[in-house]
Design an enzyme around this catalytic site. Sequence first.
Site, PDB file in Angstrom:
ATOM      1  N   VAL A 211       0.835  -1.211   0.000  1.00 48.02           N
ATOM      2  CA  VAL A 211       0.000   0.000   0.000  1.00 48.02           C
ATOM      3  C   VAL A 211       0.870   1.262   0.000  1.00 48.02           C
ATOM      4  CG1 VAL A 211      -1.822   1.264   1.222  1.00 48.02           C
ATOM      5  CG2 VAL A 211      -1.864  -1.242   1.187  1.00 48.02           C
TER       6      VAL A 211
ATOM      7  N   LYS B  27      -7.166  -1.753   9.136  1.00 45.90           N
ATOM      8  CA  LYS B  27      -8.429  -2.056   9.858  1.00 45.90           C
ATOM      9  C   LYS B  27      -8.205  -2.758  11.174  1.00 45.90           C
ATOM     10  CE  LYS B  27      -7.311  -5.112   6.672  1.00 45.90           C
ATOM     11  NZ  LYS B  27      -6.871  -4.998   5.293  1.00 45.90           N
TER      12      LYS B  27
ATOM     13  N   GLY C  17     -10.989  -1.963   0.143  1.00 45.37           N
ATOM     14  CA  GLY C  17      -9.926  -1.505  -0.768  1.00 45.37           C
ATOM     15  C   GLY C  17     -10.266  -0.167  -1.391  1.00 45.37           C
TER      16      GLY C  17
ATOM     17  N   GLY D 283      -0.359  -9.350  -3.895  1.00 43.18           N
ATOM     18  CA  GLY D 283      -0.374  -8.285  -2.877  1.00 43.18           C
ATOM     19  C   GLY D 283      -1.722  -8.120  -2.195  1.00 43.18           C
TER      20      GLY D 283
ATOM     21  N   ASP E  29     -10.238 -10.510   9.373  1.00 44.24           N
ATOM     22  CA  ASP E  29     -10.156  -9.282   8.582  1.00 44.24           C
ATOM     23  C   ASP E  29     -11.568  -8.769   8.251  1.00 44.24           C
ATOM     24  OD1 ASP E  29      -8.355  -7.478   6.812  1.00 44.24           O
ATOM     25  OD2 ASP E  29      -9.850  -8.224   5.405  1.00 44.24           O
TER      26      ASP E  29
ATOM     27  N   LYS F 109     -13.531  -5.214   9.504  1.00 45.70           N
ATOM     28  CA  LYS F 109     -14.158  -4.279   8.571  1.00 45.70           C
ATOM     29  C   LYS F 109     -15.650  -4.112   8.878  1.00 45.70           C
ATOM     30  CE  LYS F 109     -10.837  -5.351   4.903  1.00 45.70           C
ATOM     31  NZ  LYS F 109     -10.470  -6.300   3.840  1.00 45.70           N
TER      32      LYS F 109
ATOM     33  N   GLY G  53      -5.184  -4.934  -3.177  1.00 44.12           N
ATOM     34  CA  GLY G  53      -4.171  -4.726  -4.223  1.00 44.12           C
ATOM     35  C   GLY G  53      -3.575  -3.335  -4.103  1.00 44.12           C
TER      36      GLY G  53
HETATM   37  N1  LIG Z   1      -2.541  -5.102   0.547  1.00 39.98           N
HETATM   38  C1  LIG Z   1      -3.805  -4.702   0.409  1.00 39.98           C
HETATM   39  O1  LIG Z   1      -4.453  -4.967  -0.616  1.00 39.98           O
HETATM   40  C2  LIG Z   1      -4.465  -3.929   1.492  1.00 39.98           C
HETATM   41  C3  LIG Z   1      -3.868  -3.713   2.706  1.00 39.98           C
HETATM   42  N2  LIG Z   1      -4.505  -3.005   3.678  1.00 39.98           N
HETATM   43  C4  LIG Z   1      -3.868  -2.746   4.962  1.00 39.98           C
HETATM   44  O2  LIG Z   1      -2.784  -1.836   4.758  1.00 39.98           O
HETATM   45  C5  LIG Z   1      -1.727  -2.102   5.678  1.00 39.98           C
HETATM   46  C6  LIG Z   1      -0.442  -2.392   4.903  1.00 39.98           C
HETATM   47  O3  LIG Z   1      -0.669  -3.498   4.067  1.00 39.98           O
HETATM   48  P1  LIG Z   1       0.421  -3.934   2.974  1.00 39.98           P
HETATM   49  O4  LIG Z   1       1.014  -2.754   2.365  1.00 39.98           O
HETATM   50  O5  LIG Z   1      -0.247  -4.942   2.144  1.00 39.98           O
HETATM   51  O6  LIG Z   1       1.491  -4.666   3.907  1.00 39.98           O
HETATM   52  P2  LIG Z   1       3.021  -4.892   3.604  1.00 39.98           P
HETATM   53  O7  LIG Z   1       3.464  -5.961   4.541  1.00 39.98           O
HETATM   54  O8  LIG Z   1       3.249  -5.059   2.158  1.00 39.98           O
HETATM   55  O9  LIG Z   1       3.667  -3.507   4.026  1.00 39.98           O
HETATM   56  C7  LIG Z   1       3.817  -3.081   5.336  1.00 39.98           C
HETATM   57  C8  LIG Z   1       5.121  -2.360   5.409  1.00 39.98           C
HETATM   58  O10 LIG Z   1       5.248  -1.738   6.674  1.00 39.98           O
HETATM   59  C9  LIG Z   1       6.538  -2.041   7.181  1.00 39.98           C
HETATM   60  N3  LIG Z   1       6.555  -2.041   8.643  1.00 39.98           N
HETATM   61  C10 LIG Z   1       5.908  -2.860   9.478  1.00 39.98           C
HETATM   62  N4  LIG Z   1       6.208  -2.557  10.745  1.00 39.98           N
HETATM   63  C11 LIG Z   1       7.070  -1.528  10.698  1.00 39.98           C
HETATM   64  C12 LIG Z   1       7.761  -0.780  11.690  1.00 39.98           C
HETATM   65  N5  LIG Z   1       7.622  -1.030  12.986  1.00 39.98           N
HETATM   66  N6  LIG Z   1       8.592   0.221  11.286  1.00 39.98           N
HETATM   67  C13 LIG Z   1       8.741   0.465   9.979  1.00 39.98           C
HETATM   68  N7  LIG Z   1       8.127  -0.205   8.993  1.00 39.98           N
HETATM   69  C14 LIG Z   1       7.302  -1.206   9.359  1.00 39.98           C
HETATM   70  C15 LIG Z   1       6.828  -3.418   6.651  1.00 39.98           C
HETATM   71  O11 LIG Z   1       8.195  -3.684   6.721  1.00 39.98           O
HETATM   72  P3  LIG Z   1       8.737  -5.183   6.770  1.00 39.98           P
HETATM   73  O12 LIG Z   1       8.612  -5.664   5.353  1.00 39.98           O
HETATM   74  O13 LIG Z   1      10.130  -5.016   7.234  1.00 39.98           O
HETATM   75  O14 LIG Z   1       7.873  -5.944   7.721  1.00 39.98           O
HETATM   76  C16 LIG Z   1       6.292  -3.336   5.239  1.00 39.98           C
HETATM   77  O15 LIG Z   1       7.211  -2.779   4.352  1.00 39.98           O
HETATM   78  C17 LIG Z   1      -2.208  -3.283   6.520  1.00 39.98           C
HETATM   79  O16 LIG Z   1      -2.811  -2.783   7.671  1.00 39.98           O
HETATM   80  C18 LIG Z   1      -3.261  -3.951   5.623  1.00 39.98           C
HETATM   81  O17 LIG Z   1      -4.231  -4.643   6.373  1.00 39.98           O
HETATM   82  C19 LIG Z   1      -5.753  -2.459   3.482  1.00 39.98           C
HETATM   83  C20 LIG Z   1      -6.397  -2.638   2.298  1.00 39.98           C
HETATM   84  C21 LIG Z   1      -5.824  -3.436   1.222  1.00 39.98           C
HETATM   85  N1  LIG Z   2      -6.022  -8.734   2.996  1.00 35.01           N
HETATM   86  C1  LIG Z   2      -7.072  -7.822   2.684  1.00 35.01           C
HETATM   87  C2  LIG Z   2      -6.501  -6.567   2.142  1.00 35.01           C
HETATM   88  C3  LIG Z   2      -7.489  -5.490   2.059  1.00 35.01           C
HETATM   89  O1  LIG Z   2      -8.123  -5.111   3.011  1.00 35.01           O
HETATM   90  C4  LIG Z   2      -7.997  -8.422   1.649  1.00 35.01           C
HETATM   91  O2  LIG Z   2      -7.602  -9.431   1.048  1.00 35.01           O
HETATM   92  O3  LIG Z   2      -9.108  -7.923   1.477  1.00 35.01           O
END
Ligand SMILES: NC(=O)C1=CN([C@@H]2O[C@H](COP(=O)(O)OP(=O)(O)OC[C@H]3O[C@@H](n4cnc5c(N)ncnc54)[C@H](OP(=O)(O)O)[C@@H]3O)[C@@H](O)[C@H]2O)C=CC1
Ligand SMILES: N[C@@H](CC=O)C(=O)O
Length: 458
Positions: A11, A92, A121, A174, A188, A192, A289
Amino acid sequence: MRIGLLGHGVVGQGVRKIIDAHQTSATAAMSVVRILVRDQSEITDERITTDPEEFFTTDMDVVVECMGGVDKPFEFVSRALSAGMGVVSSNKKLLAHKYDELQALATQRQVPLAFEAAIGGGIPWLHNLALTAQVDEVESFRGIFNGTTNYILDEMFTHGQNFDDALRGAQERGYAEADPSDDIDGHDVKYKTVLTANRIWGVSVPLEQVPALGLRHVDGRDAKWAAAHGKTIKLLGMARATNQGVMAGAMPVMLPANHLLAGIHQNFNCAMVNSNNFGEAAYYGQGAGMLPTAFAVVSDLVSVQALMVQDSFALAAPGRTVVAPMWQEAWGQNASPLSREVASVDQLVSSPAQSLEVAPMDQSALQGKYYLRPENSEDFDLLWDLVEFTRPEKLENGAILTGGVHLPLLMNSLRRAGFTTGVVGDISTLVCEVEDSSAKMVADRGLFLALVDSGLNE
Ligand SMILES: NC(=O)C1=CN([C@@H]2O[C@H](COP(=O)(O)OP(=O)(O)OC[C@H]3O[C@@H](n4cnc5c(N)ncnc54)[C@H](OP(=O)(O)O)[C@@H]3O)[C@@H](O)[C@H]2O)C=CC1
Ligand SMILES: N[C@@H](CC=O)C(=O)O
């Protein structure tokens, strides 16, 4: 508007890409000035740091939290709000666990806390619900709120993949959480659902009272049963406002194959709401995504940005100007800069038209007809436990029906418990009540359970 990003994964990278592209007048007025990551190897840009102190001493207006998890993001988001910065989050899990604390802090500091991306999303779900609730009484909502599990079900049942390969596909794209258990076990969707209920009805639904059932044990036998009965399996989040309070749940549901939600494929989500004048409405789009989710984050940033400038119309993106009159009314002609004499975006955009008393969950609403299939139909202990959680005294026509279950064995165990059972047709359903504790038992014991019919999914 100066933005700091907490997290640079799926994200976070999407948010940076959309903003860096400066494709519209709104995004051209934004810049990502600092990005916090955990690992030195992720430093690919002079804006990126692993040092939280360097992050928080940067001059920023808004912090975007897209790290995931609860404790660390809670610390960082609280710090940002306390320092008078607005916060936009896609997390969330954080928001569902710390809803009251974060709302209180945002309100106290008079700064925006927005989280459109946390539910559905890219779908503008909270935004449209807020508009709906300005006119109507919202009676109920339900929908597909998880892209990963919808993708898995679609790959398994439409394209014949096995569960593990389908999950791997969702991870590669992703869609999945860092720990996909939250997707698979229904948590999850529960987060939501609870967040949506809290936003519409002005309540704070206790997470521990909301049952979450997932798809960990679903297999081809269930798909076969569903197809033979003209049904499709979907994992839904559902909630309804009743006189006794809000009832909510997250669970697989056997939907008629011609239902709107039955036709939602891949990582798409569809959220449906019922309100008294508009009736049923549905919102559809990619629920997970990189770019769809980042789109929702940036749309929240556009809303926050509009609060920061005198002429909010100038910067509101096309299609979102409809919000402006609402803000204009709430803020007067001279919209104040962020953190000065202002209500939070949270209060403003989603202030509930209906404010229910915070009531405990109405558990009886979760009584209904459920499809069940144990991994092993000779598992006597499991069948006995089922008797325990079906609460026979509450049933009028407790009915256990066949399917994967070894019927004579099940009937015997039910009779020993003084259960009156009835067999109706050949449907594999059990009339019972599902609480969070029984949901855990179901998951732990390898049972696949899906709602067929109850007050929740009417
Ligand atoms: N992917 C999706 O489609 C969606 C995701 N979300 C939500 O968005 C959020 C992020 O998701 P997503 O991007 O997929 O997750 P990712 O795991 O791809 O990204 C999270 C990032 O945050 C970093 N991180 C975690 N903890 C720390 C910390 N203490 N200090 C610094 N960096 C940190 C991680 O680093 P590291 O790799 O080192 O752990 C990683 O790079 C989540 O809450 C998810 O539920 C919501 C809607 C859709
Ligand atoms: N893991 C979640 C990401 C978005 O909220 C999903 O698959 O819906």
